[in-house]
Design a protein around this motif. Sequence first.
Motif, PDB file in Angstrom:
ATOM      1  N   PRO A  75       0.837  -1.195   0.142  1.00  0.00           N
ATOM      2  CA  PRO A  75       0.119  -0.038   0.087  1.00  0.00           C
ATOM      3  C   PRO A  75       0.858   1.373  -0.085  1.00  0.00           C
ATOM      4  O   PRO A  75       1.937   1.265   0.594  1.00  0.00           O
ATOM      5  N   CYS A 124      -7.392  -2.360   9.443  1.00  0.00           N
ATOM      6  CA  CYS A 124      -6.448  -3.142   9.233  1.00  0.00           C
ATOM      7  C   CYS A 124      -6.232  -4.240   9.990  1.00  0.00           C
ATOM      8  O   CYS A 124      -6.257  -4.345  11.308  1.00  0.00           O
ATOM      9  N   PRO A 125      -6.195  -5.598   9.520  1.00  0.00           N
ATOM     10  CA  PRO A 125      -5.908  -6.835  10.436  1.00  0.00           C
ATOM     11  C   PRO A 125      -4.763  -7.088  10.784  1.00  0.00           C
ATOM     12  O   PRO A 125      -4.737  -7.762  11.772  1.00  0.00           O
ATOM     13  N   ASP A 126      -3.620  -6.281  10.608  1.00  0.00           N
ATOM     14  CA  ASP A 126      -2.602  -6.477  10.983  1.00  0.00           C
ATOM     15  C   ASP A 126      -1.776  -5.504  11.803  1.00  0.00           C
ATOM     16  O   ASP A 126      -0.739  -5.148  12.121  1.00  0.00           O
ATOM     17  N   ALA A 183      -1.318  -2.540  10.987  1.00  0.00           N
ATOM     18  CA  ALA A 183       0.063  -2.205  10.145  1.00  0.00           C
ATOM     19  C   ALA A 183      -0.151  -0.737   9.791  1.00  0.00           C
ATOM     20  O   ALA A 183       0.672  -0.146   9.015  1.00  0.00           O
ATOM     21  N   VAL A 184      -1.091   0.109  10.116  1.00  0.00           N
ATOM     22  CA  VAL A 184      -1.175   1.375   9.910  1.00  0.00           C
ATOM     23  C   VAL A 184      -0.823   2.300  11.073  1.00  0.00           C
ATOM     24  O   VAL A 184      -1.167   2.067  12.132  1.00  0.00           O
ATOM     25  N   PHE A 212       2.557   3.489   7.014  1.00  0.00           N
ATOM     26  CA  PHE A 212       2.289   1.911   7.071  1.00  0.00           C
ATOM     27  C   PHE A 212       3.608   1.582   7.782  1.00  0.00           C
ATOM     28  O   PHE A 212       4.514   2.078   7.667  1.00  0.00           O
ATOM     29  N   CYS A 249       2.646  -5.232   7.764  1.00  0.00           N
ATOM     30  CA  CYS A 249       1.705  -5.196   6.686  1.00  0.00           C
ATOM     31  C   CYS A 249       1.683  -6.404   5.685  1.00  0.00           C
ATOM     32  O   CYS A 249       3.018  -6.698   5.064  1.00  0.00           O
ATOM     33  N   LYS A 250       0.649  -7.044   5.379  1.00  0.00           N
ATOM     34  CA  LYS A 250       0.489  -8.394   4.564  1.00  0.00           C
ATOM     35  C   LYS A 250       0.090  -8.131   3.306  1.00  0.00           C
ATOM     36  O   LYS A 250      -0.286  -9.138   2.499  1.00  0.00           O
ATOM     37  N   GLY A 251      -0.245  -6.740   3.164  1.00  0.00           N
ATOM     38  CA  GLY A 251      -0.632  -6.338   1.766  1.00  0.00           C
ATOM     39  C   GLY A 251      -1.878  -6.846   1.275  1.00  0.00           C
ATOM     40  O   GLY A 251      -2.299  -6.819   0.090  1.00  0.00           O
ATOM     41  N   CYS A 252      -2.974  -7.000   2.181  1.00  0.00           N
ATOM     42  CA  CYS A 252      -4.285  -7.576   1.848  1.00  0.00           C
ATOM     43  C   CYS A 252      -4.857  -6.551   1.003  1.00  0.00           C
ATOM     44  O   CYS A 252      -5.789  -6.989   0.252  1.00  0.00           O
ATOM     45  N   GLY A 253      -4.924  -5.178   1.169  1.00  0.00           N
ATOM     46  CA  GLY A 253      -5.450  -4.185   0.338  1.00  0.00           C
ATOM     47  C   GLY A 253      -6.908  -3.704   0.983  1.00  0.00           C
ATOM     48  O   GLY A 253      -7.371  -2.963   0.471  1.00  0.00           O
ATOM     49  N   ILE A 254      -7.191  -4.007   2.207  1.00  0.00           N
ATOM     50  CA  ILE A 254      -8.514  -3.609   2.766  1.00  0.00           C
ATOM     51  C   ILE A 254      -8.436  -2.326   3.014  1.00  0.00           C
ATOM     52  O   ILE A 254      -9.520  -1.473   2.770  1.00  0.00           O
ATOM     53  N   CYS A 255      -7.449  -1.542   3.496  1.00  0.00           N
ATOM     54  CA  CYS A 255      -7.220  -0.118   3.737  1.00  0.00           C
ATOM     55  C   CYS A 255      -7.504   0.514   2.415  1.00  0.00           C
ATOM     56  O   CYS A 255      -8.145   1.606   2.321  1.00  0.00           O
ATOM     57  N   MET A 272      -2.654   0.333  -4.066  1.00  0.00           N
ATOM     58  CA  MET A 272      -1.893  -0.777  -3.909  1.00  0.00           C
ATOM     59  C   MET A 272      -1.004  -1.051  -5.192  1.00  0.00           C
ATOM     60  O   MET A 272      -1.212  -0.715  -6.533  1.00  0.00           O
TER      61      MET A 272
HETATM   62  S1  SF4 Z   1      -2.657  -3.650   2.824  1.00  0.00           S
HETATM   63 FE1  SF4 Z   1      -3.718  -4.808   4.732  1.00  0.00          FE
HETATM   64  S2  SF4 Z   1      -2.285  -5.390   6.153  1.00  0.00           S
HETATM   65 FE2  SF4 Z   1      -1.494  -3.724   4.873  1.00  0.00          FE
HETATM   66  S3  SF4 Z   1      -1.840  -1.923   6.077  1.00  0.00           S
HETATM   67 FE3  SF4 Z   1      -3.469  -2.285   4.494  1.00  0.00          FE
HETATM   68  S4  SF4 Z   1      -5.041  -3.300   5.527  1.00  0.00           S
HETATM   69 FE4  SF4 Z   1      -3.134  -3.508   6.924  1.00  0.00          FE
END
Ligand code: SF4
Lengths: 97, 310
Positions: free
Chosen positions: A34, A51-53, A55-56, A66, A71-77, A92
Amino acid sequence: MKLKGWKNVNPGAVCTEAGSALQFKTGSWRAYRPRWIEENCIQCLFCWAYCPDMAVNVKDGKMTGFNYDYCKGCGICALECPGKKGNKAIVMEEEGK
Amino acid sequence: MATPLTLKELSKKEILLTSGHRMCSGCGAPIIVKMVLLASDYPIVAANATGCLEVSTCISDYTAWKIPWIHNAFENAAATLSGVETMYRFLKKQGKIDKDIKFIAFGGDGGTYDIGFQSLSGAMERGHDMLYVCYDNGAYMNTGIQRSSATPYGADTTTCPVGSGIQGKPQPRKNLTKIMAAHDIPYTAQASPSHWMDLVKKVKKALEIKGPKFMNILAPCNRGWRSRTDDAIQLSRLAVETCYWPLYEIENGVTKVTFKPKEKKPLADFLKPQGRFKHLFAPGNENMLKNFQEMVDKEWGYLLKASGTE
Ligand code: SF4
Ligand code: SF4
């Protein structure tokens, strides 16, 4: 991070150090990274909340970027970021490009 | 309440679940745990049933928890926490502890609807002062997506696979929230991480109530739902807006719908982005889709009636 051998693990698998999982850097899992575009950020903090991790990074109630160690790069943010006038404040990008 | 409930204020608190846990990328469960822990102004002691959350937050002796946390077995998170809570009451009576501590058990749907159901029911009946939080991702995701009694109707899992015999799970899911409410406990609620304020308010309310409380929270799982890694919040929002996962609470027998979508979306909006429901859109399965929509409509109608907001 070094894993302990079975002889060195506490009896009953008791963990005595709270939050020791921080030693495990999950950032290497990331395929997409991200990127924060500050000028589009309205400081809603949805990225932080979702963010599940954890990481923000937030300081004094403001998003500051970040933590790429985790950060696992899920892309939710990025998906949840409302941005400004339809311009996302998080995009992303493919890792390593 | 002195501080207003805003993300800005919440973000000033320490999150008591750390980074470095090994839940999958984009998992819904840690989002839920983080919100639950942020909601509390009290010290928390937690128990965890076996499940994704338990195995991935405490691998070997590396823990992501910054609170006292105990894992015992799959079936007994509620019983384990009952014991801890009883000990606490005893020590308090003896004057050895004076802090106000709250007790929360976390379990997935496998550890709650199925394997841990007996101990959960018992703990609620005995009236322990605890909150049980089920993060419901609708299958045994941790062991490879086997069906549970929380798996929705029609969903493809590895133990009810789509094939010539069946088209996903033939049975509807168990309505655990209603079953818990039938224990006549003081507080039962359903929540979703997409609606963070509703979730946080419910946890805050639950922690102020003495006695047993139960919350069922929808936890998107992109591996088991066969969806994207970035859509946990979007899907949980669609679950609420289609009334697949209504947000409501039952406090001392009074049912209240806490979020009524302005426009109830068709169930297909929630199902379509998920690979586990792909076959429901194939020719020949129109009837299943219709049945599923009817189940959702029936339950939503019942809730509106029960809450007097028809
Ligand atoms: S990409 Fe996922 S893990 Fe990384 S900062 Fe965004 S929400 Fe968190
Ligand atoms: S979600 Fe987007 S706009 Fe909101 S604080 Fe994060 S980066 Fe800024």
